[in-house]
Design an enzyme around this catalytic site. Structure first.
Site, PDB file in Angstrom:
ATOM      1  N   LEU A   1       0.818  -1.221   0.000  1.00 12.95           N
ATOM      2  CA  LEU A   1       0.000   0.000   0.000  1.00 12.95           C
ATOM      3  C   LEU A   1       0.849   1.268   0.000  1.00 12.95           C
ATOM      4  O   LEU A   1       1.926   1.327   0.592  1.00 12.95           O
ATOM      5  CB  LEU A   1      -1.017   0.006   1.144  1.00 12.95           C
ATOM      6  N   ARG A   2       0.319   2.237  -0.705  1.00 15.49           N
ATOM      7  CA  ARG A   2       0.965   3.561  -0.763  1.00 15.49           C
ATOM      8  C   ARG A   2       0.233   4.497   0.168  1.00 15.49           C
ATOM      9  O   ARG A   2      -1.011   4.467   0.224  1.00 15.49           O
ATOM     10  CB  ARG A   2       0.857   4.146  -2.179  1.00 15.49           C
TER      11      ARG A   2
ATOM     12  N   LYS B   1       8.582  -7.929  -1.869  1.00 10.62           N
ATOM     13  CA  LYS B   1       8.360  -6.587  -1.326  1.00 10.62           C
ATOM     14  C   LYS B   1       9.584  -5.688  -1.500  1.00 10.62           C
ATOM     15  O   LYS B   1       9.483  -4.570  -2.008  1.00 10.62           O
ATOM     16  CB  LYS B   1       7.968  -6.686   0.156  1.00 10.62           C
TER      17      LYS B   1
ATOM     18  N   LEU C   1       8.265   8.437 -12.996  1.00 10.87           N
ATOM     19  CA  LEU C   1       9.350   9.097 -13.725  1.00 10.87           C
ATOM     20  C   LEU C   1       9.252  10.607 -13.506  1.00 10.87           C
ATOM     21  O   LEU C   1       9.602  11.382 -14.373  1.00 10.87           O
ATOM     22  CB  LEU C   1       9.270   8.762 -15.217  1.00 10.87           C
TER      23      LEU C   1
ATOM     24  N   CYS D   1       9.532   4.155   3.870  1.00 10.27           N
ATOM     25  CA  CYS D   1       9.697   2.850   3.205  1.00 10.27           C
ATOM     26  C   CYS D   1      10.862   2.805   2.226  1.00 10.27           C
ATOM     27  O   CYS D   1      11.852   2.125   2.481  1.00 10.27           O
ATOM     28  CB  CYS D   1       8.407   2.471   2.502  1.00 10.27           C
TER      29      CYS D   1
HETATM   30  C1  UGA Z   1       5.980   2.952  -1.180  1.00 10.43           C
HETATM   31  C2  UGA Z   1       5.558   2.011  -2.324  1.00 10.43           C
HETATM   32  O1  UGA Z   1       5.132   2.787  -3.446  1.00 10.43           O
HETATM   33  C3  UGA Z   1       4.423   1.104  -1.872  1.00 10.43           C
HETATM   34  O2  UGA Z   1       4.079   0.187  -2.903  1.00 10.43           O
HETATM   35  C4  UGA Z   1       4.883   0.342  -0.622  1.00 10.43           C
HETATM   36  O3  UGA Z   1       3.858  -0.504  -0.131  1.00 10.43           O
HETATM   37  C5  UGA Z   1       5.267   1.334   0.457  1.00 10.43           C
HETATM   38  O4  UGA Z   1       6.319   2.182  -0.024  1.00 10.43           O
HETATM   39  C6  UGA Z   1       5.746   0.559   1.643  1.00 10.43           C
HETATM   40  O5  UGA Z   1       6.793  -0.097   1.544  1.00 10.43           O
HETATM   41  O6  UGA Z   1       5.031   0.492   2.644  1.00 10.43           O
HETATM   42  P1  UGA Z   1       4.968   5.232  -0.205  1.00 10.43           P
HETATM   43  O7  UGA Z   1       6.176   5.257   0.683  1.00 10.43           O
HETATM   44  O8  UGA Z   1       3.627   5.505   0.363  1.00 10.43           O
HETATM   45  O9  UGA Z   1       4.857   3.788  -0.906  1.00 10.43           O
HETATM   46  O10 UGA Z   1       5.207   6.317  -1.332  1.00 10.43           O
HETATM   47  P2  UGA Z   1       5.440   6.359  -2.908  1.00 10.43           P
HETATM   48  O11 UGA Z   1       4.203   6.762  -3.569  1.00 10.43           O
HETATM   49  O12 UGA Z   1       6.131   5.141  -3.381  1.00 10.43           O
HETATM   50  O13 UGA Z   1       6.451   7.584  -2.992  1.00 10.43           O
HETATM   51  C7  UGA Z   1       7.733   7.498  -2.373  1.00 10.43           C
HETATM   52  C8  UGA Z   1       8.533   8.747  -2.622  1.00 10.43           C
HETATM   53  O14 UGA Z   1       8.930   8.814  -3.982  1.00 10.43           O
HETATM   54  C9  UGA Z   1       7.807  10.057  -2.311  1.00 10.43           C
HETATM   55  O15 UGA Z   1       8.689  10.892  -1.605  1.00 10.43           O
HETATM   56  C10 UGA Z   1       7.495  10.605  -3.686  1.00 10.43           C
HETATM   57  O16 UGA Z   1       7.415  12.007  -3.696  1.00 10.43           O
HETATM   58  C11 UGA Z   1       8.697  10.118  -4.490  1.00 10.43           C
HETATM   59  N1  UGA Z   1       8.439  10.013  -5.937  1.00 10.43           N
HETATM   60  C12 UGA Z   1       7.505   9.156  -6.407  1.00 10.43           C
HETATM   61  C13 UGA Z   1       9.212  10.755  -6.828  1.00 10.43           C
HETATM   62  O17 UGA Z   1      10.102  11.526  -6.416  1.00 10.43           O
HETATM   63  N2  UGA Z   1       8.988  10.627  -8.164  1.00 10.43           N
HETATM   64  C14 UGA Z   1       8.057   9.790  -8.661  1.00 10.43           C
HETATM   65  O18 UGA Z   1       7.915   9.721  -9.907  1.00 10.43           O
HETATM   66  C15 UGA Z   1       7.283   9.044  -7.769  1.00 10.43           C
END
Ligand code: UGA
Length: 438
Positions: free
Chosen positions: A154-155, A208, A254, A264
């Site tokens: 989950l995100r 995971k 991207l 995470c």
């Molecule tokens: C992440 C994973 O996406 C989930 O699938 C996973 O379950 C979760 O970790 C976990 O291990 O519990 P999350 O930490 O909620 O989820 O956030 P993401 O949506 O993955 O974003 C992570 C970071 O990447 C954020 O800081 C976001 O701003 C950054 N990001 C994301 C970017 O800089 N560029 C992007 O294109 C996408």
């Protein structure tokens, strides 16, 4: 009849509270257990200790059904058919490895309460091999139960959707009857077409960390391209769009900018490196060190761009920061790139005022020396420069003509490549963004 299944959820943080409320929504009787009595009494009253869209409402709705309860007592887990381990696995202080204190502690406390035929299903993100160790302990002390691993994807910001409509269900199992029990629990999701993948315990644990490593790699890849675009005179947003049309690459994740944070991705890639070293496979994931380095470099690059935009230097400059959470629709500031950048600018002598729609309280706890504004106008008033660091919808919707009246100097740096640069340029702003040459 599956709705008669009883569930316990150990650890009621982000993952556990969401899982408990969603399992209750599916019709099961659920008890959420946590050692933090303040958290439990809040949840009992229908108060969510963190922000997640829709979850507070779901919690209240499910408490009212009487199926969902919260307690600090492990004894209340004794009737459950399935026990979900949802405790945190933070990064160990002074090391890259995961701290398994909570997993081991919760498991040990649960062991004496396992009824015959029950199943412990781990959800926490753990180093590969952890489930085997727990299974060995369970076989010695509670052989009438079994252990499975059911990682969570989950995100934050999409927690309910990702739990009730996940893009896959992964179960690591040792016995067919345990897979059957989990399939019975998730029957409504499986019927709705969610792919079901069953494997051994180690593969399930690895799925995971592999998924999070891939996501981190995608983000750092595009941020590396952003560095190249800056040096070569290109535009990373156009580049990302163009490569994203190739379905083998895909356009999601991207978004170049100040990189990934949160509880995470950063700690999971570090824990993966630490575990790979322990099992003699460190070379295989050595590239993650570079992924981590590119990610942290994005924060430094942002500070450098700010500094280069201020002819008077950082000292004494008034800097407005839009965003403190590690991503929008969350109040989570763990390893937040936005807050790290704000804190570095403060340390370099700037006067930094931070706004966030939800994360100010958490941000203040981490960095009490930063100045916080509860409305966007106060944050922007008299700003020498404005930084857009978390792409909340409310920031994307700002009118550049209107907000130009509030600032001292109409300079903005988009750290998330999410604002409409044309609109800002048209309104007379100096507009910069990581990976673009505007
Ligand atoms: C992440 C994973 O996406 C989930 O699938 C996973 O379950 C979760 O970790 C976990 O291990 O519990 P999350 O930490 O909620 O989820 O956030 P993401 O949506 O993955 O974003 C992570 C970071 O990447 C954020 O800081 C976001 O701003 C950054 N990001 C994301 C970017 O800089 N560029 C992007 O294109 C996408």
């Amino acid at each position: 009849m599956s709705e008669t299944l009883k569930i316990s959820v150990i650890g009621t943080g982000y993952l556990g509270a969401t899982h408990a409320a969603c399992m209750s929504k599916l019709g099961y009787t659920v008890v959420g257990i946590d050692s933090d009595s303040a958290k439990i009494s809040a949840l009992q009253k229908g108060q969510l200790p963190f922000y997640e869209p829709g979850l507070a409402e779901l919690l209240v709705e499910q408490l009212a059904t009487g199926r969902l309860t919260f307690t600090t007592s492990f004894d209340m887990a004794k009737d459950a058919d399935i026990h979900f381990l949802c405790v945190g696995t933070p990064q160990k202080a002074g090391s890259n490895a995961a701290d398994l204190t909570y997993v081991n502690g919760a498991f040990d406390q649960l062991l004496p309460h396992l009824k015959v035929g029950s199943l412990v299903a781990g959800k926490s993100t753990v180093p590969v091999g952890t489930a085997d160790l727990l299974a060995a302990k369970l076989d010695a002390q509670a052989p009438h139960s079994d252990l499975a691993w059911n990682p969570e994807f989950l995100r934050e910001g999409f927690a309910i959707e990702d739990t009730l409509e996940p893009n896959r269900l992964v179960v690591g199992v040792r016995k067919p009857e345990s897979e059957k029990l989990l399939a019975e629990l998730y029957a409504p999701l499986i019927t709705a077409g969610v792919p079901w993948i069953s494997s051994d315990l180690s593969t399930a644990e690895l799925v995971k960390v592999a998924a999070n490593s891939f996501l981190a790699t995608k983000i750092s890849f595009i941020n590396a391209m952003a560095e190249i675009c800056e040096a070569a005179g290109g535009d990373v947003t156009v580049l990302a769009k163009a490569i994203g049309y190739d379905p083998r690459i895909g356009s999601r994740f991207l978004q170049a900018g100040i990189g990934f944070g949160g509880g995470c991705l950063p700690k999971d890639i570090r824990a993966f490196m630490a575990r790979a070293e322990e099992i003699g496979a460190n070379q295989a994931v050595e590239f993650l060190r570079e992924i981590d380095a590119i990610n942290l470099r994005a924060r430094t690059r942002m500070v450098d761009v700010v500094s280069s935009e201020l002819s008077q230097g950082l000292k004494g400059a008034r800097i407005a920061v839009l965003g403190a959470a590690f991503k929008p629709d969350s109040d989570d500031v763990r390893d937040s790139p936005a807050l790290d950048i704000a804190a570095s600018l403060l340390a370099k002598g700037a006067s930094v005022v931070v706004h966030d729609p939800k994360a100010i309280d958490n941000a203040r706890l981490r960095f009490p020396n930063l100045e916080f504004a509860t409305d966007i106008k106060s944050a922007l008033t008299e700003a020498d420069i404005t930084l857009h660091l978390t792409e909340w919808k409310v920031y994307r919707e700002l009118d550049p003509v209107e907000i130009k009246k509030w600032v001292k100097s109409a300079k903005i740096i988009d750290g998330r490549n999410a604002l409409d640069s044309d609109k800002y340029l048209l309104a007379g702003w100096r507009f910069r963004a990581l990976g673009r040459n505007l």
